[in-house]
Design an enzyme around this catalytic site. Sequence first.
Site, PDB file in Angstrom:
ATOM      1  N   GLY A   1      14.508   3.731  25.452  1.00  0.00           N
ATOM      2  CA  GLY A   1      14.545   4.978  24.674  1.00  0.00           C
ATOM      3  C   GLY A   1      13.399   5.897  25.092  1.00  0.00           C
ATOM      4  O   GLY A   1      12.239   5.597  24.819  1.00  0.00           O
TER       5      GLY A   1
ATOM      6  N   VAL B   1       6.047   4.435   5.890  1.00  0.00           N
ATOM      7  CA  VAL B   1       6.016   4.108   7.323  1.00  0.00           C
ATOM      8  C   VAL B   1       5.006   5.005   8.039  1.00  0.00           C
ATOM      9  O   VAL B   1       4.207   4.534   8.844  1.00  0.00           O
ATOM     10  CB  VAL B   1       7.426   4.286   7.954  1.00  0.00           C
ATOM     11  CG1 VAL B   1       7.371   4.174   9.468  1.00  0.00           C
ATOM     12  CG2 VAL B   1       8.395   3.254   7.385  1.00  0.00           C
ATOM     13  N   CYS B   2       5.023   6.298   7.717  1.00  0.00           N
ATOM     14  CA  CYS B   2       4.167   7.255   8.432  1.00  0.00           C
ATOM     15  C   CYS B   2       2.709   6.819   8.416  1.00  0.00           C
ATOM     16  O   CYS B   2       2.064   6.729   9.457  1.00  0.00           O
ATOM     17  CB  CYS B   2       4.307   8.634   7.803  1.00  0.00           C
ATOM     18  SG  CYS B   2       3.214   9.858   8.526  1.00  0.00           S
TER      19      CYS B   2
ATOM     20  N   GLY C   1      12.523   8.751  23.938  1.00  0.00           N
ATOM     21  CA  GLY C   1      12.310   9.760  22.893  1.00  0.00           C
ATOM     22  C   GLY C   1      10.853   9.757  22.448  1.00  0.00           C
ATOM     23  O   GLY C   1       9.956   9.350  23.196  1.00  0.00           O
TER      24      GLY C   1
ATOM     25  N   ALA D   1      13.097   1.614  21.121  1.00  0.00           N
ATOM     26  CA  ALA D   1      12.808   2.870  20.390  1.00  0.00           C
ATOM     27  C   ALA D   1      13.977   3.815  20.602  1.00  0.00           C
ATOM     28  O   ALA D   1      13.863   4.824  21.299  1.00  0.00           O
ATOM     29  CB  ALA D   1      11.505   3.479  20.890  1.00  0.00           C
TER      30      ALA D   1
ATOM     31  N   THR E   1       0.851  -1.202   0.000  1.00  0.00           N
ATOM     32  CA  THR E   1       0.000   0.000   0.000  1.00  0.00           C
ATOM     33  C   THR E   1       0.882   1.247   0.000  1.00  0.00           C
ATOM     34  O   THR E   1       1.999   1.220   0.501  1.00  0.00           O
ATOM     35  CB  THR E   1      -0.920   0.042   1.235  1.00  0.00           C
ATOM     36  OG1 THR E   1      -0.113  -0.127   2.397  1.00  0.00           O
ATOM     37  CG2 THR E   1      -1.977  -1.046   1.197  1.00  0.00           C
TER      38      THR E   1
ATOM     39  N   HIS F   1     -11.080  34.679  22.598  1.00  0.00           N
ATOM     40  CA  HIS F   1     -11.113  34.309  24.017  1.00  0.00           C
ATOM     41  C   HIS F   1     -12.396  33.534  24.291  1.00  0.00           C
ATOM     42  O   HIS F   1     -13.436  33.910  23.766  1.00  0.00           O
ATOM     43  CB  HIS F   1     -11.091  35.576  24.879  1.00  0.00           C
ATOM     44  CG  HIS F   1     -11.202  35.293  26.339  1.00  0.00           C
ATOM     45  ND1 HIS F   1     -10.155  34.798  27.070  1.00  0.00           N
ATOM     46  CD2 HIS F   1     -12.252  35.416  27.196  1.00  0.00           C
ATOM     47  CE1 HIS F   1     -10.544  34.631  28.330  1.00  0.00           C
ATOM     48  NE2 HIS F   1     -11.818  34.996  28.427  1.00  0.00           N
TER      49      HIS F   1
ATOM     50  N   GLY G   1       1.918   5.197   1.054  1.00  0.00           N
ATOM     51  CA  GLY G   1       1.849   5.963   2.310  1.00  0.00           C
ATOM     52  C   GLY G   1       3.076   5.806   3.197  1.00  0.00           C
ATOM     53  O   GLY G   1       3.268   6.580   4.126  1.00  0.00           O
TER      54      GLY G   1
ATOM     55  N   ILE H   1       9.060   8.078  20.018  1.00  0.00           N
ATOM     56  CA  ILE H   1       8.307   6.830  19.849  1.00  0.00           C
ATOM     57  C   ILE H   1       8.091   6.158  21.202  1.00  0.00           C
ATOM     58  O   ILE H   1       6.978   5.712  21.522  1.00  0.00           O
ATOM     59  CB  ILE H   1       9.048   5.870  18.875  1.00  0.00           C
ATOM     60  CG1 ILE H   1       9.073   6.485  17.477  1.00  0.00           C
ATOM     61  CG2 ILE H   1       8.401   4.485  18.874  1.00  0.00           C
ATOM     62  CD1 ILE H   1       9.762   5.647  16.419  1.00  0.00           C
TER      63      ILE H   1
HETATM   64  P1  NAI Z   1      14.405   9.515  19.244  1.00  0.00           P
HETATM   65  O1  NAI Z   1      15.703   9.971  18.733  1.00  0.00           O
HETATM   66  O2  NAI Z   1      13.272  10.458  19.377  1.00  0.00           O
HETATM   67  O3  NAI Z   1      14.597   8.891  20.711  1.00  0.00           O
HETATM   68  C1  NAI Z   1      15.484   7.855  20.985  1.00  0.00           C
HETATM   69  C2  NAI Z   1      15.888   7.958  22.447  1.00  0.00           C
HETATM   70  O4  NAI Z   1      16.585   6.788  22.782  1.00  0.00           O
HETATM   71  C3  NAI Z   1      16.794   9.145  22.745  1.00  0.00           C
HETATM   72  O5  NAI Z   1      16.282   9.844  23.840  1.00  0.00           O
HETATM   73  C4  NAI Z   1      18.135   8.484  23.042  1.00  0.00           C
HETATM   74  O6  NAI Z   1      18.903   9.198  23.982  1.00  0.00           O
HETATM   75  C5  NAI Z   1      17.695   7.130  23.593  1.00  0.00           C
HETATM   76  N1  NAI Z   1      18.667   6.051  23.457  1.00  0.00           N
HETATM   77  C6  NAI Z   1      19.489   5.803  22.407  1.00  0.00           C
HETATM   78  N2  NAI Z   1      20.185   4.658  22.633  1.00  0.00           N
HETATM   79  C7  NAI Z   1      19.769   4.175  23.834  1.00  0.00           C
HETATM   80  C8  NAI Z   1      20.080   3.024  24.606  1.00  0.00           C
HETATM   81  N3  NAI Z   1      20.968   2.136  24.174  1.00  0.00           N
HETATM   82  N4  NAI Z   1      19.440   2.854  25.788  1.00  0.00           N
HETATM   83  C9  NAI Z   1      18.529   3.760  26.237  1.00  0.00           C
HETATM   84  N5  NAI Z   1      18.203   4.858  25.551  1.00  0.00           N
HETATM   85  C10 NAI Z   1      18.802   5.059  24.354  1.00  0.00           C
HETATM   86  O7  NAI Z   1      14.050   8.231  18.358  1.00  0.00           O
HETATM   87  P2  NAI Z   1      12.700   7.399  18.240  1.00  0.00           P
HETATM   88  O8  NAI Z   1      11.795   7.686  19.385  1.00  0.00           O
HETATM   89  O9  NAI Z   1      13.131   5.998  18.013  1.00  0.00           O
HETATM   90  O10 NAI Z   1      12.071   7.986  16.936  1.00  0.00           O
HETATM   91  C11 NAI Z   1      12.761   7.822  15.694  1.00  0.00           C
HETATM   92  C12 NAI Z   1      12.477   8.951  14.754  1.00  0.00           C
HETATM   93  O11 NAI Z   1      11.126   8.941  14.365  1.00  0.00           O
HETATM   94  C13 NAI Z   1      12.788  10.289  15.370  1.00  0.00           C
HETATM   95  O12 NAI Z   1      13.677  10.959  14.502  1.00  0.00           O
HETATM   96  C14 NAI Z   1      11.489  10.989  15.445  1.00  0.00           C
HETATM   97  O13 NAI Z   1      11.623  12.337  15.075  1.00  0.00           O
HETATM   98  C15 NAI Z   1      10.592  10.235  14.457  1.00  0.00           C
HETATM   99  N6  NAI Z   1       9.244  10.171  14.991  1.00  0.00           N
HETATM  100  C16 NAI Z   1       8.527  11.305  15.077  1.00  0.00           C
HETATM  101  C17 NAI Z   1       7.278  11.293  15.628  1.00  0.00           C
HETATM  102  C18 NAI Z   1       6.538  12.576  15.756  1.00  0.00           C
HETATM  103  O14 NAI Z   1       6.855  13.511  15.043  1.00  0.00           O
HETATM  104  N7  NAI Z   1       5.566  12.681  16.635  1.00  0.00           N
HETATM  105  C19 NAI Z   1       6.664  10.072  16.134  1.00  0.00           C
HETATM  106  C20 NAI Z   1       7.522   8.950  16.034  1.00  0.00           C
HETATM  107  C21 NAI Z   1       8.759   9.010  15.471  1.00  0.00           C
END
Ligand code: NAI
Length: 471
Positions: A182, A44-45, A184, A271, A40, A446, A42, A186
Amino acid sequence: MSETKHVELVVIGAGPGGYAAAFRAADLGKRVLLIDKDPTLGGVCLNRGCIPSKALLHISKVIEEAESLSTMGITYGKPEIDLDAVRAHKNKIVSQLSGGISQLAKARHVETLRGGASFKSNSELTVNTETGEISISFDKCIIAAGSTSVMIPGVPKNHPSILTSKTALDLIDIPERLLVIGGGVIGLELGQVYAALGSKVSVVEFLPNLIPGADQDIVKPLQRKLKKQFESILLSSKVTAIEPNEDETLNVTIENNKGTITETYNKVLVAVGRKPNTQILNIKSTTIQLDDRGFIQVDLYQQTSVKNIFAIGDIVGNPMLAHKATHEGKVAAEVASGHSAVFDARAIPSVVFTDPEVAWAGLTETEAKENGISYEKGEFPWAASGKAIAMGANQGKTKILFDPKTKQTLGVGIVGPGAGDLISEGMLAIEMGADAEDIGLTIHPHPTLGESFAAAAEAFSGTITDLYIPK
Ligand code: NAI
């Protein structure tokens, strides 16, 4: 014998960057072939990222909000969760949207092909399809092949209890105890989904802060909420071993400055970031240059070191965000179609769709301090907003960083419900070079959360009446 064909413009990857590039080029008169290895459109997003996660985050937010009504005099019972129905609901949203993209492709006469593309030279590709190999020669190519989750060393491969963002979104079950590695974007978004659905969630983050890219004052309200929702949040910690048990649970060893602990979890979500999908493209058969982190190098026109090949989205570097890819895709399509276009965006907004949402754009205070950039700021705590208080969102905050000389907007940070929508006004301010007076003198309706943006500018200018700021 393999089939051979020639195309004017080929786009590799049908995610938000790739399909935008293909559609824009078609609108500019190009004959376009859009290739993707997925069944399909689109990317990964849409299929296993932004959209399905938002469908689930909506559900978890409503569960949370219903629970929080108990402090306002309304009490609901414990939610009954029919996981099959939740999954079906999420899948329906995904297929509705990917069906829409197919229709848009047909309407524009963009030809689509399912298969894995790899380069043979600077002007030829091989595509492995279900029915055999196709050789394609092209005038121009836009690479939009995206990224894949990174795995950490020592994690058992292909174990059913080790999840990535993709398998976590499949929602096979609700594990009793889930460890997220992680802290971050995700990790926190999906951690919150699983916590709302009933898992006991723990997070291990390597660095001292959650969401390390954002200013910590706008992360704190989220962190306070997660402290209540999650079993534990371990910062400055690392996973040193994961041992599978016979019953498919995992013994995880975590190390930090307090010592070493081993805990048993039903599932572990990894993640820790994503890596560019350059390895599947056989780039070495071209003269495309990669940087030392494996991203394809491009100039401001999204052009690679090979003049007729462009690259966009996750595969050219951070931030790996759909809206960045879409913008770059349009630039590449326009340049490839002979128009003048350039990537000159002043900022790219980031949003974490947790509850509360965290959003920022442009300069952060952390970056400013690290790079010696002078700034001044205006802040408006949502505890002074009638709308926020009525919604139980008084932990929120809007802040704007201004250039001390010109008073123009340099950066914006927002935390609170809807921050991801509110940041668009900040983006407009940054792009348009709006100064504090432009924002403060713009009449905002407001009572809304949006007026917090004008209030932050007024707090900076000293004209605010909803706060008392001693001179
Ligand atoms: P991320 O870079 O946001 O977070 C990964 C986290 O894992 C960081 O805080 C890092 O310090 C930590 N980390 C790295 N290695 C580690 C380890 N060995 N043990 C413990 N912590 C560790 O990456 P994430 O969450 O995997 O997302 C991937 C990409 O997808 C990002 O670039 C993000 O911008 C994008 N994304 C964006 C979304 C949104 O815009 N809402 C939603 C999901 C993903």
